[in-house]
Design an enzyme around this catalytic site. Structure first.
Site, PDB file in Angstrom:
ATOM      1  CG  ASN A 205      -0.286  -0.051   2.529  1.00 61.39           C
ATOM      2  OD1 ASN A 205       0.779   0.553   2.724  1.00 61.39           O
ATOM      3  ND2 ASN A 205      -0.880  -0.764   3.487  1.00 61.39           N
ATOM      4  NE  ARG A 206      -1.317   7.291  -0.015  1.00 59.80           N
ATOM      5  CZ  ARG A 206      -2.406   7.962  -0.408  1.00 59.80           C
ATOM      6  NH1 ARG A 206      -2.368   8.692  -1.509  1.00 59.80           N
ATOM      7  NH2 ARG A 206      -3.528   7.902   0.285  1.00 59.80           N
ATOM      8  CD  GLU A 208       2.155  -2.567   3.420  1.00 63.21           C
ATOM      9  OE1 GLU A 208       1.771  -3.314   4.333  1.00 63.21           O
ATOM     10  OE2 GLU A 208       1.852  -2.745   2.211  1.00 63.21           O
ATOM     11  CG  ASP A 275      -4.965 -10.517   3.728  1.00 64.76           C
ATOM     12  OD1 ASP A 275      -3.749 -10.386   3.508  1.00 64.76           O
ATOM     13  OD2 ASP A 275      -5.458 -10.537   4.872  1.00 64.76           O
TER      14      ASP A 275
END
Length: 488
Positions: A205-206, A208, A275
């Site tokens: 994600n952004r 991360e 997920d």
């Protein structure tokens, strides 16, 4: 990404075998109401009304894959404690083999407890181990991967930094997958993505991506810099960054970035959405979609997931319905052959009389409409087999069709008298008729019953051929000639 492509994908998703490797955990939910403040401290008191235990971490990836219809095997390590036993029992109840879930008496099985009230999380309590696998257990996992991973269609690594996905385990996956051409997808964690070198695609994600790249992402330029840094450091060919309300961005070494906007919907809970994205992206890739199409599928599925409270799964029906909302009603009538064959079989089983006709239908005119209306009146539903562009060119010459197959399909599907439209690429509809087995086969009055392709198939099933007379003076050729005469 259209409805018929998605329907066809889920029609064959049961053939896909997925291997999930990663950190398993239990997700415990305590649902209640919070209506007062504790006299002991300035905190809410939650009266628990319901308790629920779900498979979390890599287990939620497994649940998503199963809900999408794929076959799944899971490889992981849990402790020899009560939580580990509960995990194995949960997998066994769902019919999963647990032979690749190894038990380590030195590990603590992860369990996350979420207290939820008034449609929001009040607090989360984590009990877990974060140490890397012991050398002995790691060797067992790597040996199993080397012996078995090559038999799967796609491999998913679900990394929660709880110690299962050690560098050696990841290397074993890449070594087994690369020679077999098996895509390896990773939901990554941490700030050093070099450990994932050799995998097919990462899905951070952004936040991360910012952590891993050291680049603050606040616009498309900084997003591109962050992506380039990650791909260079990890030796990646592809990277998919999820960006919450801004959708997703797909980066590839050999193609321009693809920015996929999100579908506006109310967000209740983002837990587990990664997920869902990983699972749906894997299904799309294993089913043969282009990577950009698989990313669109993942974006749709992720958007549905965040609209649910708690780590949730997404079903094919939910995805198909979401896709249908972005298209006109006519889109729902256009089907691929495999999907339509199942639908028609079900209609016949319910006693419906199925009528079939076919043609090019280039430059739709009143004669076509009258013909199709008459055909529909002969039964309970009308299926139109539509010649593809390639088929039309072979039949009518290189200058035809004037209207492309997708446009022709949508124009015809908009007619009330037509229930389904299906494209076929062959010169005749024989294969299509054989697959659908209609009870009534309709052709124009310029045919004889003996000359109708597919007559034998229909009659063998107890059906018959009907010939319908075209309206005089109405033809596509005549329209073309008048245009040339008036405007040449």
């Amino acid at each position: 990404m259209d409805r018929k492509t998605i329907e066809s994908l889920f029609n064959r998703v049961g053939e896909i075998r997925c291997l999930v490797i990663g950190d398993l955990m239990l997700d415990e939910y305590l649902w209640g109401r919070a209506e007062r403040i504790s006299p002991e401290a300035p905190v809410q008191v939650v009266d628990i009304l319901r308790e629920e235990l779900r498979l979390g971490g890599a287990g939620n990836v497994v649940n998503n894959l199963v809900c999408l219809g794929a076959g799944v095997t899971v490889c992981s390590v849990v402790g020899e404690d009560d939580n580990g036993g509960a995990l194995l029992e949960a997998f066994t109840r769902q019919g999963f083999a647990t032979g690749a879930i190894f038990r380590d008496p030195a590990r603590r099985t992860s369990r996350k407890t979420r207290v939820v009230a008034a449609h929001q999380q009040i607090v989360r309590i984590d009990r877990e181990s974060r140490e890397p696998l012991s050398c002995a257990i790691e060797r067992q996992v790597c040996d199993w991967i080397a012996a078995n991973a090559g038999g799967f269609g796609v491999i998913l690594l679900s990394d929660y930094l709880k110690g299962v996905l050690t560098p050696q385990v990841i290397e074993a996956v890449v070594a087994a997958a690369r020679p077999a051409g098996i895509p390896v997808l990773v939901d990554p964690k941490g700030n050093d993505y070099r450990r994932y070198c050799g995998v097919t695609i990462l899905t951070p994600n952004r936040k991360e991506a910012e952590t891993a790249s050291g680049v603050a992402i606040n616009d498309l330029d900084s997003l591109a810099r962050a992506a380039d840094t990650i791909m260079t450091n990890a030796g990646l060919e592809h990277l998919l960054i999820t960006r919450s309300e801004e959708g997703m961005s797909l980066f590839s070494r050999t193609a321009d970035p693809v920015h996929i906007p999100t579908v506006a919907r109310e967000v209740f809970d983002v837990s587990g959405a990664g997920d869902t994205v990983l699972a749906s992206l894997a299904i799309g890739m294993a089913a043969g979609l282009q990577l950009s199409e698989a990313a669109v599928l993942a974006n749709i599925a992720g958007g549905i997931a965040v609209g649910k409270l708690g780590t949730s799964t997404v079903t094919p029906a939910e995805i198909i319905n979401a896709v249908a909302l972005t298209h006109s009603d006519s889109d729902s009538k256009i089907k691929n052959r495999d999907v339509l064959a199942a639908l028609i079989a079900a209609e016949r089983a319910r006693g419906k009389k199925v009528v079939f006709t076919n043609g090019c239908f280039d430059l739709l005119h009143a004669g076509h409409v009258k013909y199709l209306q008459k055909a529909r009146s002969l039964g309970d539903l009308l299926v139109l087999g539509l010649n593809s562009d390639a088929s039309v060119r072979r039949l009518k010459g290189e200058k035809r069709p004037l209207i492309g197959e997708e446009e022709r399909a949508h124009i015809l599907a908009a007619l009330d008298c037509i229930d389904y439209v299906v494209l076929f690429d062959e010169d005749t509809p024989l294969e299509l008729i054989t697959a659908l087995q209609p009870q009534i086969l309709v052709k124009g009055g310029d045919y004889t019953p003996e000359g109708v392709v597919g007559r034998e198939v229909v009659e063998a099933c107890g059906g018959h051929v009907e010939l319908v007379t075209f309206v005089d003076g109405k033809s596509t050729t005549g329209i073309i000639e008048r245009i040339l005469e008036r405007y040449a």
